[in-house]
Design an enzyme around this catalytic site. Structure first.
Site, PDB file in Angstrom:
ATOM      1  N   CYS A 178       0.688  -1.342  -0.036  1.00  0.00           N
ATOM      2  CA  CYS A 178       0.087  -0.039  -0.086  1.00  0.00           C
ATOM      3  C   CYS A 178       0.711   1.291   0.077  1.00  0.00           C
ATOM      4  O   CYS A 178       2.125   1.376   0.034  1.00  0.00           O
ATOM      5  CB  CYS A 178      -0.867   0.189   1.076  1.00  0.00           C
ATOM      6  SG  CYS A 178      -0.294   0.464   2.809  1.00  0.00           S
TER       7      CYS A 178
ATOM      8  N   THR B 180       1.551   3.360   2.233  1.00  0.00           N
ATOM      9  CA  THR B 180       2.563   3.174   3.609  1.00  0.00           C
ATOM     10  C   THR B 180       3.641   2.741   2.980  1.00  0.00           C
ATOM     11  O   THR B 180       4.898   3.244   3.191  1.00  0.00           O
ATOM     12  CB  THR B 180       1.819   2.711   4.810  1.00  0.00           C
ATOM     13  OG1 THR B 180       0.713   3.492   5.019  1.00  0.00           O
ATOM     14  CG2 THR B 180       2.957   2.703   5.844  1.00  0.00           C
TER      15      THR B 180
ATOM     16  N   HIS C 235       5.752   4.665   0.858  1.00  0.00           N
ATOM     17  CA  HIS C 235       6.516   5.801   1.709  1.00  0.00           C
ATOM     18  C   HIS C 235       7.800   5.277   2.022  1.00  0.00           C
ATOM     19  O   HIS C 235       8.735   5.840   2.058  1.00  0.00           O
ATOM     20  CB  HIS C 235       5.458   6.053   2.719  1.00  0.00           C
ATOM     21  CG  HIS C 235       5.543   7.518   2.839  1.00  0.00           C
ATOM     22  ND1 HIS C 235       5.321   8.397   1.806  1.00  0.00           N
ATOM     23  CD2 HIS C 235       5.365   8.518   4.054  1.00  0.00           C
ATOM     24  CE1 HIS C 235       5.310   9.661   2.406  1.00  0.00           C
ATOM     25  NE2 HIS C 235       5.374   9.709   3.595  1.00  0.00           N
TER      26      HIS C 235
ATOM     27  N   HIS D 252       2.041  -5.236   6.105  1.00  0.00           N
ATOM     28  CA  HIS D 252       1.293  -5.062   7.270  1.00  0.00           C
ATOM     29  C   HIS D 252      -0.334  -5.557   6.738  1.00  0.00           C
ATOM     30  O   HIS D 252      -1.164  -5.477   7.762  1.00  0.00           O
ATOM     31  CB  HIS D 252       1.118  -3.875   7.973  1.00  0.00           C
ATOM     32  CG  HIS D 252       0.676  -2.793   7.064  1.00  0.00           C
ATOM     33  ND1 HIS D 252       1.824  -2.172   6.269  1.00  0.00           N
ATOM     34  CD2 HIS D 252      -0.465  -2.213   6.766  1.00  0.00           C
ATOM     35  CE1 HIS D 252       1.100  -1.236   5.479  1.00  0.00           C
ATOM     36  NE2 HIS D 252      -0.421  -1.228   5.745  1.00  0.00           N
ATOM     37  N   GLU D 253      -0.441  -5.798   5.709  1.00  0.00           N
ATOM     38  CA  GLU D 253      -1.676  -6.175   4.938  1.00  0.00           C
ATOM     39  C   GLU D 253      -1.752  -7.622   4.744  1.00  0.00           C
ATOM     40  O   GLU D 253      -1.154  -8.096   3.731  1.00  0.00           O
ATOM     41  CB  GLU D 253      -2.084  -5.289   3.840  1.00  0.00           C
ATOM     42  CG  GLU D 253      -2.226  -3.845   4.224  1.00  0.00           C
ATOM     43  CD  GLU D 253      -2.469  -2.808   2.890  1.00  0.00           C
ATOM     44  OE1 GLU D 253      -3.007  -3.646   1.917  1.00  0.00           O
ATOM     45  OE2 GLU D 253      -2.567  -1.728   2.802  1.00  0.00           O
TER      46      GLU D 253
ATOM     47  N   CYS E  93       0.409  -0.120  24.484  1.00  0.00           N
ATOM     48  CA  CYS E  93       0.770  -0.677  25.639  1.00  0.00           C
ATOM     49  C   CYS E  93      -0.304  -1.230  26.774  1.00  0.00           C
ATOM     50  O   CYS E  93       0.117  -1.895  27.675  1.00  0.00           O
ATOM     51  CB  CYS E  93       1.540   0.738  26.124  1.00  0.00           C
ATOM     52  SG  CYS E  93       0.382   1.959  26.673  1.00  0.00           S
TER      53      CYS E  93
ATOM     54  N   CYS F 140      -1.623   3.330  28.759  1.00  0.00           N
ATOM     55  CA  CYS F 140      -1.490   4.887  28.688  1.00  0.00           C
ATOM     56  C   CYS F 140      -3.138   5.349  28.743  1.00  0.00           C
ATOM     57  O   CYS F 140      -3.905   4.722  28.640  1.00  0.00           O
ATOM     58  CB  CYS F 140      -0.913   5.412  27.360  1.00  0.00           C
ATOM     59  SG  CYS F 140      -1.852   4.974  25.903  1.00  0.00           S
TER      60      CYS F 140
ATOM     61  N   CYS G 286      -5.308   3.991  25.823  1.00  0.00           N
ATOM     62  CA  CYS G 286      -5.549   2.584  25.961  1.00  0.00           C
ATOM     63  C   CYS G 286      -6.567   2.427  27.299  1.00  0.00           C
ATOM     64  O   CYS G 286      -7.677   1.887  27.193  1.00  0.00           O
ATOM     65  CB  CYS G 286      -4.520   1.848  26.398  1.00  0.00           C
ATOM     66  SG  CYS G 286      -3.184   1.496  24.941  1.00  0.00           S
TER      67      CYS G 286
ATOM     68  N   CYS H 291      -3.248   4.371  20.730  1.00  0.00           N
ATOM     69  CA  CYS H 291      -2.076   4.324  21.876  1.00  0.00           C
ATOM     70  C   CYS H 291      -1.072   5.583  21.829  1.00  0.00           C
ATOM     71  O   CYS H 291      -0.602   5.458  20.719  1.00  0.00           O
ATOM     72  CB  CYS H 291      -1.604   2.998  22.089  1.00  0.00           C
ATOM     73  SG  CYS H 291      -0.276   2.709  23.225  1.00  0.00           S
TER      74      CYS H 291
HETATM   75 ZN   LIG Z   1      -1.494  -0.514   4.271  1.00  0.00          ZN
HETATM   76 ZN   LIG Z   2      -1.330   2.764  25.381  1.00  0.00          ZN
END
Ligand SMILES: [Zn+2]
Ligand SMILES: [Zn+2]
Length: 339
Positions: A37, A39, A42, A60-61, A90, A93, A96, A104
């Site tokens: 994609c 990203t 990039h 990541h896809e 995490c 935070c 979250c 997050c």
């Molecule tokens: Zn993507």
């Molecule tokens: Zn978090």
């Protein structure tokens, strides 16, 4: 096992990796397909080296099959077909704690900030998995992540059946937003200057507009009976579309900011006052967006097959990125990671 390593400076190298053993709360997946994609492009351009720290494995896809289960993992079995929601949060935070772990404060996006899926086996936390039903094959499964982005954007916009929405930008995410909007009964218009992308959208039954040398604001005025669009999705990420988004929104219209703007383009704040507009940010997705995306594919409401314009072996990673970079890749390229 094979891995595709990003070396920096637009270069990938195929290497031999080792299969990590999962920690108690992790699973090791046999990766089937990984979609590329914007990203990833990039990253290829070197713009995200400060996060990727090359050499590194991105991607990541994805879709894959459970190969090894960590000892405390419940609810999954070896052989299950799954997709990964690539967010490592995490859990402690303020975001979250408030139930917004997808944004997050210390969010790590897997495949950018940590090791990704462009390899034969990928070890991830079990909490990031979503099971694919039998009628969603692994190729379609690789489209769940971008479709979940679109589901999140549409949910944030509160788009309803019967409303009119304009999508500024008809790349894969813009087109998926249009399809999700259409599936819920809204009227959606996609504005996209590239002819090939307009053709893909039109073939999917989406209304399209070519803004090149034409007046989108006038067109939307006519399309909405002078009301303006109930919802505008800014997906293009250029100053021109930021100018356009406030022009075409109806009174009390909602503008959903989907694009990632690295600069700070001028925004017509007067229009926010004058038309009581609302601006909504939308970043990645929540677990329910993945569930919705899987359901939309499984039920056939969103046909994702036409979006998959090429499938190549992982060994072709360099060529796949070169084609993506020069706009020859069509809509979505998948890399097959099984040998
Ligand atoms: Zn993507
Ligand atoms: Zn978090």
């Amino acid at each position: 096992m094979q891995k595709a390593e990003y070396l920096g400076n637009r270069r990938f190298e195929i290497g031999v990796g080792h299969m990590a053993q999962p920690a108690p709360d992790e699973v090791t997946l046999r990766v089937a397909y990984v979609g590329l994609c914007g990203t990833d492009l990039h990253i290829y351009h070197g713009k995200m080296d400060h996060r990727v720290h090359p050499p590194g494995i991105i991607g990541h896809e994805m879709s894959g099959t459970v190969a090894v289960l960590g000892e405390s993992v419940k609810g999954f079995a070896v052989g299950d077909n799954v997709v990964v929601r690539p967010l490592d949060y995490c859990g402690s935070c303020p975001a979250c704690t408030a139930g917004h772990s997808h944004v997050c404060h210390r969010l790590k996006f897997m495949g950018v900030d940590s090791t990704g899926a462009l390899q034969s086996y990928w070890t991830v936390k079990a909490r990031s998995l979503h099971r694919l039903p039998d009628n969603v094959d692994l190729k379609r499964g690789a489209l769940v992540e971008p479709l979940a982005v679109a589901c999140h954007d549409v949910a944030r916009s509160r788009l309803r059946a019967g409303e009119r929405a304009v999508v500024l930008g008809g790349g894969p995410i813009g087109q998926l937003i249009a399809l999700v909007g259409k599936a819920l009964g809204a009227h959606v218009l996609v504005s996209e200057p590239h002819a090939l992308r307009r053709t893909y959208a039109a073939d999917a039954g989406i209304e399209v507009f070519d803004p090149t040398g034409a007046n989108l604001a006038e067109h939307v005025e006519a399309w909405t009976g002078s009301k303006g669009a109930d919802v505008v999705f800014e997906v293009a990420g250029v100053p021109q579309t930021v100018q356009m988004m406030t022009k075409i929104a109806a009174v009390r219209g909602r503008i959903c900011m989907v694009a990632i703007h690295s600069s700070q383009p001028p925004v017509d704040l007067f229009r926010f006052f004058w038309r009581e507009l609302e601006l909504l940010g939308a970043r990645v997705y929540q677990a329910e967006d993945f569930d919705r995306a899987i359901e939309l594919i499984a039920s056939g409401q969103i046909p994702v097959d036409p979006l998959i314009t090429s499938v190549r072996p992982l060994a072709d990673v360099q060529r796949a990125f070169e084609m993506l970079d020069t706009g020859q890749a069509g809509m979505k390229t998948l890399l097959e990671c099984r040998a």
